[in-house]
Design a protein around this motif. Structure first.
Motif, short mmCIF file in Angstrom:
data_model
loop_
_atom_site.label_atom_id
_atom_site.label_comp_id
_atom_site.label_asym_id
_atom_site.label_seq_id
_atom_site.Cartn_x
_atom_site.Cartn_y
_atom_site.Cartn_z
N CYS A 161 0.85 -1.17 0.00
CA CYS A 161 0.00 0.00 0.00
C CYS A 161 0.90 1.23 0.00
O CYS A 161 2.12 1.12 0.01
CB CYS A 161 -0.93 0.00 1.22
SG CYS A 161 -0.12 0.32 2.79
N GLN C 80 -15.37 7.62 -2.24
CA GLN C 80 -14.18 6.85 -1.84
C GLN C 80 -14.65 5.64 -1.04
O GLN C 80 -15.55 5.75 -0.20
CB GLN C 80 -13.23 7.71 -0.99
CG GLN C 80 -12.63 8.84 -1.79
CD GLN C 80 -11.40 9.48 -1.16
OE1 GLN C 80 -10.89 10.45 -1.70
NE2 GLN C 80 -10.92 8.96 -0.04
N VAL C 82 -13.12 2.17 1.02
CA VAL C 82 -11.96 1.41 1.48
C VAL C 82 -12.37 -0.04 1.76
O VAL C 82 -13.51 -0.31 2.14
CB VAL C 82 -11.31 2.02 2.75
CG1 VAL C 82 -10.84 3.43 2.48
CG2 VAL C 82 -12.24 1.97 3.95
N THR C 83 -11.41 -0.93 1.57
CA THR C 83 -11.68 -2.35 1.80
C THR C 83 -11.45 -2.73 3.26
O THR C 83 -11.70 -3.86 3.64
CB THR C 83 -10.77 -3.23 0.92
OG1 THR C 83 -9.40 -2.95 1.24
CG2 THR C 83 -10.99 -2.96 -0.55
N CYS C 108 -11.18 3.50 -5.45
CA CYS C 108 -11.00 2.22 -4.75
C CYS C 108 -9.71 2.24 -3.93
O CYS C 108 -8.62 2.39 -4.48
CB CYS C 108 -10.91 1.08 -5.77
SG CYS C 108 -12.34 1.00 -6.85
N LEU C 109 -9.86 2.06 -2.64
CA LEU C 109 -8.71 2.18 -1.74
C LEU C 109 -8.69 1.03 -0.74
O LEU C 109 -9.72 0.43 -0.46
CB LEU C 109 -8.83 3.49 -0.93
CG LEU C 109 -8.97 4.78 -1.71
CD1 LEU C 109 -9.45 5.88 -0.78
CD2 LEU C 109 -7.65 5.16 -2.35
N SER C 110 -7.50 0.78 -0.19
CA SER C 110 -7.45 -0.21 0.87
C SER C 110 -7.74 0.45 2.22
O SER C 110 -8.31 -0.16 3.12
CB SER C 110 -6.10 -0.93 0.91
OG SER C 110 -5.06 -0.02 1.10
N ASP C 129 -8.47 -6.43 -1.69
CA ASP C 129 -7.60 -5.26 -1.62
C ASP C 129 -8.03 -4.27 -2.70
O ASP C 129 -8.98 -4.54 -3.45
CB ASP C 129 -6.12 -5.67 -1.72
CG ASP C 129 -5.76 -6.36 -3.01
OD1 ASP C 129 -6.47 -6.18 -4.01
OD2 ASP C 129 -4.74 -7.09 -3.02
N SER C 130 -7.37 -3.14 -2.76
CA SER C 130 -7.83 -2.08 -3.67
C SER C 130 -7.80 -2.56 -5.13
O SER C 130 -8.66 -2.21 -5.93
CB SER C 130 -6.98 -0.82 -3.50
OG SER C 130 -5.61 -1.11 -3.76
N ALA C 162 -8.57 5.07 -8.68
CA ALA C 162 -7.76 4.52 -7.60
C ALA C 162 -6.68 5.54 -7.26
O ALA C 162 -6.49 6.52 -7.98
CB ALA C 162 -7.12 3.19 -8.00
N LYS C 181 -2.65 -1.73 -11.67
CA LYS C 181 -3.98 -1.15 -11.43
C LYS C 181 -4.71 -0.92 -12.75
O LYS C 181 -5.93 -1.11 -12.84
CB LYS C 181 -3.88 0.15 -10.62
CG LYS C 181 -3.58 -0.10 -9.16
CD LYS C 181 -3.81 1.09 -8.25
CE LYS C 181 -3.59 0.65 -6.79
NZ LYS C 181 -3.66 1.74 -5.82
#
Lengths: 222, 116, 311
Positions: A161, C80, C82-83, C108-110, C129-130, C162, C181
Motif C-alpha cells: 500500500c 471513496q 476502502v476495503t 478504490c482504496l485499501s 484489496d484495492s 484509484a 492497477k
C-alpha cells in the motif's frame, strides 16, 4: 510453532484465588520453546503463587506437572488418576492444550496461564515473530515464500500500500513491509515480472471465515 | 587473607552465574531465605562471554516477580567483582546482610510458621 | 477511448480537458451542513468532489451518505471506498447503493490501518484489496455480474478510480504497480500529494515509457501547506509522503503570518509546472480543512472556468 506469552501473575491470581488445590500443567512442545509454559515456567509460576498465597495467609496446595503435549489425548491420560484431586487446573499450554485438557476432564475447571499469540518462529532468543495465519490455502508459491496474509497489516494480496516507507510498514517503523520483502525476494529470484500478475480474490472459506475447520484424512485413520 | 564475613550467609557454588535461574532464586525464598544475591564476574570478563549478563537479567526477573507477590524485590540483587577482590566480597556480604536485616525476615518464613 | 459512464468527470477527461477534483472530509456528527458548506465553497471550481471514507480510520459520517448530499445539491461526487471496513458482500451492496443515487465515480482504496484512528482495537476486514476492488467494480459495471455470478439488474455505471503514491517505497515497483492497477481496470488515478516535483516527473516519465499515460487519466494530487510546521509534520509523520527540504525552507523563510500565502504560491507554481507534463490529465486539490482556498488555487493556476460538457 504456536507462540504464546506469559499472562501477568496478577491475572492468574485473580483466576485461581478461590481454590485450595491447583495443578499447574505445562506442555513440553511449543510453549516450552517460546519459554512461556514449559517445565521451568511451571516451576517459577508455582513457586511464586505458593509464596503469594502463603503471604496472604492462605495455604494453597499448588502442584506441578508438565506433559509431553496437551494437544494429544494419550499424553493427557497421564493425569487421569490425579486430576480429580484438584479444584482447578491451570494450563500453561496454548489455547489448544487448555481446551483439550478441559474436554478431557469435565469436572475440573481449566484456566489458561498464557496468552496464545500466533504461529511463528524464534528469530533470536526472546524474539518471536509471526509467519502464518493458517488460512488453509497456502499462497507462498506466488509470493516468493513470504506470506502477505500474516505479515502485511492489511493482508494485501496485491501490495504494497502507499504506507510502505524505507522498507517498513506504516503502522510500526520496526515492522518490515511484507511487500517490500516479497519484492526484494522476487528480484533475487529473478522473478520480478511476477509482481504484475494480479492476485485474484482469495477464497477465505478455508480461513477463520469458514467457521471451525477440520482436516480429515481417511488414509491415515485407523 | 583471613577475612571475616557474616556467618549467616550460605554460599552455593555454580560454575558461572549464567547457570542461575529465576527458579533457583524463587525456590530459595520459598525455602525461607531472607535474601539471595548473585556474585558474578565483572561485566565484560565472563569466561563464557555473557553468563553474568544472563544472571543480571534473571535477577531482575526475580525482583519483578517478588515485587508482584508482595515480597520486596530488594531482597535479591546482583553483584559483580573480580576473583582478586576478597575484601570486597566480604564487604558485599556485610552490606547485603545489613540491608536484609533492615527489611526484616522473609515474610514467607513467618507465614509458614503461622500456618504450621 | 469512448465514454463509458454518465460521469461528468469522465466526459471532461475524455474530451481532453484538464480535470479538477477536490476533496471533503465528512463531519464527525450527523449534521450534513458541514459537507454542504464545503461543497458550496468549491462547486464552481471543480468537476467533482471526493468524499473520504473514514480517513485515517477516524469514524465519521459515511462517505456514501455524504455523496448523496452532494448529489442532491447537483454536485458530482467521487465516492471513496476502502476495503478495510467492508467484506465483499458490503462492497457490492454499497456500490449498488451508490449507483441507485446515480453516483458515477468511485475511488478504490485499501484504507489507512485502523491503528491510526479512534478504534485501534477494532478488526479490519480486507477481504479484498484495492486492486481487487477495481476489478470488482469493473465486473459489476461491464459484465453486469455479481461476484457470485448472478446478473445485476441495472448494473452500476461507475467511472473507476484509484490512488497512486509515486513516492512510497519501493520506488522501482511504483510504475509496475500503476500498470497493475490499469490491468485491473482502473480508469483514473488521483495521486498522493506531490511536493517533490522532480521525483513525480521521473515517475511520469517511466509511466510514459510504458505508454501508461494513454491508458489512464492521472490527476496530480495537490495539497497547499498552511505553515512550515505542517510541512515538517507531513515530512516526518505521514507515511509515504515526500516533502523536500526546500519546501520547508521556503515556508520557514517567510514570517508566520505569510506562510499560508506562501503555501498557496508553492501549490499554484507546482500546478503550473505539472500542467505541462505529458500524461498529467488534471489535478486533485486536497486543501485539508482549507477548502475555501480551492477557488483561488484553481483560478491562479488557470484551471478556471471549468469546461462545460453535455450531461
Amino acid at each position: 510453532m504456536i507462540v504464546a506469552d506469559k499472562k501477568p501473575i496478577e491475572e492468574i491470581i485473580e483466576e485461581i484465588k478461590d481454590y485450595n488445590k491447583i495443578l499447574i500443567l505445562g506442555c513440553n512442545e511449543c510453549v516450552t520453546v517460546c519459554e512461556a509454559g514449559g517445565k521451568k515456567e511451571v516451576g517459577i509460576l508455582a513457586s511464586a503463587l505458593r509464596m503469594y498465597f502463603l503471604n496472604q495467609g492462605k495455604e494453597m496446595k499448588i502442584d506441578e506437572r508438565t506433559l509431553e503435549r496437551q494437544c494429544d489425548n494419550e499424553y493427557l491420560e497421564e493425569i487421569r488418576d490425579i486430576a480429580d484431586e484438584y479444584d482447578a487446573i491451570l494450563s500453561l499450554a496454548c489455547g489448544v492444550g487448555v481446551q483439550f485438557t478441559a474436554e478431557r476432564y469435565h469436572s475440573v475447571p481449566v484456566y489458561p496461564g498464557v496468552n496464545t499469540c500466533f504461529l511463528g518462529a524464534t528469530e533470536e532468543r526472546g524474539l518471536w515473530t509471526e509467519r502464518c495465519q493458517a488460512c488453509g490455502q497456502c499462497i507462498l508459491a506466488y509470493t516468493g515464500g513470504i506470506c502477505p496474509v500474516s505479515r502485511c497489516a492489511k493482508r494485501l494480496l496485491n501490495g504494497p500500500c502507499g504506507g510502505s516507507s524505507n522498507g517498513k510498514c506504516e503502522i510500526n517503523k520496526e515492522l518490515d513491509c511484507a511487500w517490500q520483502l516479497i519484492i526484494d525476494r522476487l528480484k533475487e529470484l529473478d522473478r520480478l515480472d511476477d509482481y504484475e500478475k494480479i492476485f485474484p480474490l482469495k477464497d477465505w472459506s478455508t480461513d477463520r471465515a469458514g467457521g471451525p475447520r477440520k482436516v480429515v484424512r481417511e488414509d491415515v485413520k485407523l | 587473607m583471613r577475612l571475616q564475613y557474616p556467618a549467616n550467609i550460605k554460599i552455593i557454588r555454580v560454575p558461572c552465574t549464567g547457570k542461575i535461574d529465576v527458579l533457583h532464586i524463587l525456590r530459595a525464598f520459598e525455602k525461607g531465605a531472607d535474601g539471595v544475591y548473585a556474585v558474578g564476574c565483572m561485566e565484560g570478563d565472563c569466561r563464557y562471554e555473557s553468563g553474568n549478563f544472563r544472571a543480571k537479567k534473571r535477577v531482575e526477573q526475580a525482583q519483578q516477580i517478588l515485587n508482584t507477590i508482595g515480597i520486596s524485590g530488594e531482597r535479591t540483587r546482583m553483584y559483580n567483582l573480580s576473583s582478586g577482590e576478597g575484601p570486597l566480597f566480604a564487604e558485599i556480604a556485610r552490606e547485603m546482610t545489613e540491608k536484609i536485616r533492615k527489611l526484616g525476615p522473609n515474610p514467607i518464613k513467618l507465614a509458614k510458621k503461622k500456618a504450621a | 477511448m469512448s465514454v463509458k459512464t454518465p460521469s461528468k468527470l469522465e466526459k471532461i477527461l475524455r474530451a481532453g480537458h484538464l480535470g479538477v477534483t477536490s476533496e471533503c472530509g465528512p463531519p464527525r456528527g450527523s449534521d450534513p451542513e458541514a459537507i454542504k458548506e464545503k461543497a458550496e465553497l468549491i462547486r464552481n471550481h471543480v468537476d467533482a468532489i471526493n468524499i473520504t471514507d473514514n480517513q485515517t480510520s477516524v469514524t465519521r459520517l459515511c462517505s456514501l451518505a455524504s455523496c448523496i448530499h452532494l448529489k442532491l445539491m447537483g454536485v458530482e461526487p467521487v465516492l471513496q471506498m476502502v476495503t478495510r471496513d467492508r467484506n465483499r458482500i458490503a462492497l457490492q451492496s454499497d456500490i449498488l447503493g451508490a449507483a441507485s443515487f446515480d453516483i458515477h465515480n468511485m475511488l478504490c482504496l485499501s484504507g489507512d490501518h485502523q491503528s491510526f484512528g479512534d478504534c485501534p482495537q477494532g478488526q479490519n476486514v480486507h477481504d479484498l484489496d484495492s486492486m481487487q476492488l477495481i476489478q470488482l467494480v469493473r465486473r459489476m459495471r461491464d459484465e453486469g455480474k455479481f461476484l457470485g455470478g448472478d446478473d445485476i439488474k441495472r448494473p452500476p455505471k461507475i467511472f473507476v478510480g484509484a490512488a497512486a503514491n509515486p513516492f512510497a517505497d519501493p520506488f522501482e515497483i511504483r510504475v509496475p504497480r500503476l500498470a497493475k492497477k490499469i490491468a485491473a481496470g482502473v480508469e483514473f488515478i488521483q495521486t498522493q500529494c506531490i511536493y517533490n516535483l522532480d521525483k513525480f516527473e521521473e515517475w511520469m516519465k517511466l509511466a510514459r515509457d510504458r505508454g501508461l499515460h494513454e491508458k489512464v487519466f492521472i490527476l496530480a494530487g495537490m495539497t497547499p501547506m498552511k505553515s512550515a510546521g505542517m510541512a515538517r509534520y507531513m515530512k516526518n509523520r505521514v507515511p509515504g509522503m515526500d516533502v523536500p527540504d526546500e519546501v520547508i525552507k521556503r515556508l520557514s523563510g517567510v514570517p508566520k503570518e505569510k506562510q499560508p500565502e506562501e503555501g498557496i504560491n508553492i501549490c499554484v507554481e507546482a500546478i503550473q509546472r505539472l500542467k505541462e507534463v505529458e500524461g498529467v490529465s488534471g489535478f486533485h486539490i486536497m486543501a485539508i480543512e482549507w477548502e475555501e482556498k480551492v477557488p483561488e488555487i484553481a483560478e491562479r493556476s488557470g484551471l478556471y472556468p471549468r469546461p462545460v460538457v453535455e450531461g
